[in-house]
Design a protein around this motif. Sequence first.
Motif, PDB file in Angstrom:
ATOM      1  N   GLY A   1       0.807  -1.211   0.000  1.00  0.00           N
ATOM      2  CA  GLY A   1       0.000   0.000   0.000  1.00  0.00           C
ATOM      3  C   GLY A   1       0.839   1.259   0.000  1.00  0.00           C
ATOM      4  O   GLY A   1       2.071   1.228  -0.077  1.00  0.00           O
ATOM      5  N   ARG A   2       0.164   2.392   0.141  1.00  0.00           N
ATOM      6  CA  ARG A   2       0.866   3.681   0.134  1.00  0.00           C
ATOM      7  C   ARG A   2       0.106   4.676   1.016  1.00  0.00           C
ATOM      8  O   ARG A   2      -1.082   4.502   1.299  1.00  0.00           O
ATOM      9  CB  ARG A   2       0.990   4.232  -1.291  1.00  0.00           C
ATOM     10  CG  ARG A   2      -0.317   4.657  -1.921  1.00  0.00           C
ATOM     11  CD  ARG A   2      -0.127   5.095  -3.370  1.00  0.00           C
ATOM     12  NE  ARG A   2      -1.321   5.705  -3.925  1.00  0.00           N
ATOM     13  CZ  ARG A   2      -2.350   5.029  -4.409  1.00  0.00           C
ATOM     14  NH1 ARG A   2      -2.321   3.706  -4.412  1.00  0.00           N
ATOM     15  NH2 ARG A   2      -3.402   5.674  -4.899  1.00  0.00           N
ATOM     16  N   LEU A   3       0.834   5.701   1.427  1.00  0.00           N
ATOM     17  CA  LEU A   3       0.270   6.759   2.266  1.00  0.00           C
ATOM     18  C   LEU A   3       0.360   8.076   1.511  1.00  0.00           C
ATOM     19  O   LEU A   3       1.417   8.436   0.986  1.00  0.00           O
ATOM     20  CB  LEU A   3       1.040   6.870   3.589  1.00  0.00           C
ATOM     21  CG  LEU A   3       0.666   8.036   4.510  1.00  0.00           C
ATOM     22  CD1 LEU A   3      -0.762   7.882   5.023  1.00  0.00           C
ATOM     23  CD2 LEU A   3       1.643   8.143   5.677  1.00  0.00           C
ATOM     24  N   GLU A   4      -0.752   8.813   1.464  1.00  0.00           N
ATOM     25  CA  GLU A   4      -0.783  10.139   0.848  1.00  0.00           C
ATOM     26  C   GLU A   4      -1.074  11.178   1.920  1.00  0.00           C
ATOM     27  O   GLU A   4      -1.956  10.977   2.765  1.00  0.00           O
ATOM     28  CB  GLU A   4      -1.848  10.199  -0.243  1.00  0.00           C
ATOM     29  CG  GLU A   4      -1.579   9.272  -1.420  1.00  0.00           C
ATOM     30  CD  GLU A   4      -2.675   9.333  -2.468  1.00  0.00           C
ATOM     31  OE1 GLU A   4      -3.698  10.008  -2.196  1.00  0.00           O
ATOM     32  OE2 GLU A   4      -2.513   8.721  -3.537  1.00  0.00           O
ATOM     33  N   ILE A   5      -0.314  12.287   1.887  1.00  0.00           N
ATOM     34  CA  ILE A   5      -0.444  13.345   2.895  1.00  0.00           C
ATOM     35  C   ILE A   5      -0.663  14.674   2.196  1.00  0.00           C
ATOM     36  O   ILE A   5       0.116  15.048   1.303  1.00  0.00           O
ATOM     37  CB  ILE A   5       0.809  13.430   3.788  1.00  0.00           C
ATOM     38  CG1 ILE A   5       1.106  12.085   4.440  1.00  0.00           C
ATOM     39  CG2 ILE A   5       0.624  14.508   4.853  1.00  0.00           C
ATOM     40  CD1 ILE A   5       2.404  12.076   5.222  1.00  0.00           C
ATOM     41  N   ASP A   6      -1.691  15.393   2.587  1.00  0.00           N
ATOM     42  CA  ASP A   6      -1.939  16.755   2.118  1.00  0.00           C
ATOM     43  C   ASP A   6      -2.132  17.613   3.356  1.00  0.00           C
ATOM     44  O   ASP A   6      -3.161  17.510   4.038  1.00  0.00           O
ATOM     45  CB  ASP A   6      -3.174  16.790   1.216  1.00  0.00           C
ATOM     46  CG  ASP A   6      -3.476  18.205   0.712  1.00  0.00           C
ATOM     47  OD1 ASP A   6      -2.618  19.093   0.899  1.00  0.00           O
ATOM     48  OD2 ASP A   6      -4.563  18.412   0.152  1.00  0.00           O
TER      49      ASP A   6
END
Length: 377
Positions: free
Chosen positions: A349-354
């Motif tokens: 999986g992956r993590l996205e940060i805004d």
Amino acid sequence: MDRSLSKVPSAPERDGDDIHDSPWVTLAYLLFVFLPMAFSPLGPGRALLSSLVAIALFLPMHFGFYHAPAAWRPALVLGVASVGYVLVPFNPGGNTFLIYACGMAAWSFRPRMAVLVGVSLLALLVLQFAWVMPQLRLALAWGGMTAIIGGLVLAGSLYSRERARRNAELRLTQQEVARLAAMAERERIGRDLHDLLGHTLSVVALKGELAGRLVDTDPRAAKAQMAEVESVARQALAQVREAVVGIRATGLQAELAAARLALLSADVRLDQRIDPVELPPEAESVLSLGLREAVTNIIRHAGASRVEVELLGEPGGVRLRISDDGRGGVLEANTGLAGMRERLAALGGRLEIDSAPGAGTRLGLHLPRAALQGPSA
């Protein structure tokens, strides 16, 4: 097992009657003791000396109030008010001590009694101003101003006390929920282990006893029985490992309930939208740990008032989105997000940060369909 539910705090952090303001911060209001000295009929010299003596008498009672037993607080309220009454003939700024007394009364008496005490103290001060001031107009002005400010302080302190009481009740409720959840989890684990190992260990004991009887008369049969014992033991070991994985996996619904309680105690609203997605234990554990880490960061650092949690099933897998309306500007190295990213990466999986400064933070935890192919949670 959900570690956030298995660890029960030993005692409440604070009592509902604890005073939450700092005694040093509230000393800033002593400035208003000195401002009216120009209106003193005795001149600024004697007014300054009498004010300094009044403050010297006030400070021990002020600091003592924050640590005194509840039974002593009413006497300290009257003591602070008396300092104000004695100072008013020398310096009209003595009304500041009556405002302190109103705030202290809110923490010393039941709400109705606190209002009665506060109104009585302010009414007596108005009468004193009428006696001390050279003109009735000045007496009404000083008395009215003090009554308004004192009433606002009294009302604000009563609200703070009620809010502190509700927060204390909420913490106790949260601890009781955690205790009951931990108890239920221990009972479930006990039942699972009994069902899992009870029959297996009985078979091992019987076959071991049979092998012991056959070892002298029929060594070959005894050897076969020992081989079966070994096979059953290996199967039991595999089953125990699977059970441990299930125990360690944190339920997402349980984590959401814990998050709601934690955010509620911090006056943060939680809105959630959870799609009916089938999650294997390992994937659910990763998402649950991510939710726990995100909520912890929001409470400690974000200064948010609202949080949104969404679990969405997508053609390519599943996504857990966590958004807040806080201050933003999250630094991954300092908030545990690096560990979250590593756990997601282990499942592909992956993590996205805004997280632009001042615009809140939005986290997206994505798991591919391949990570959802294990046995469902």
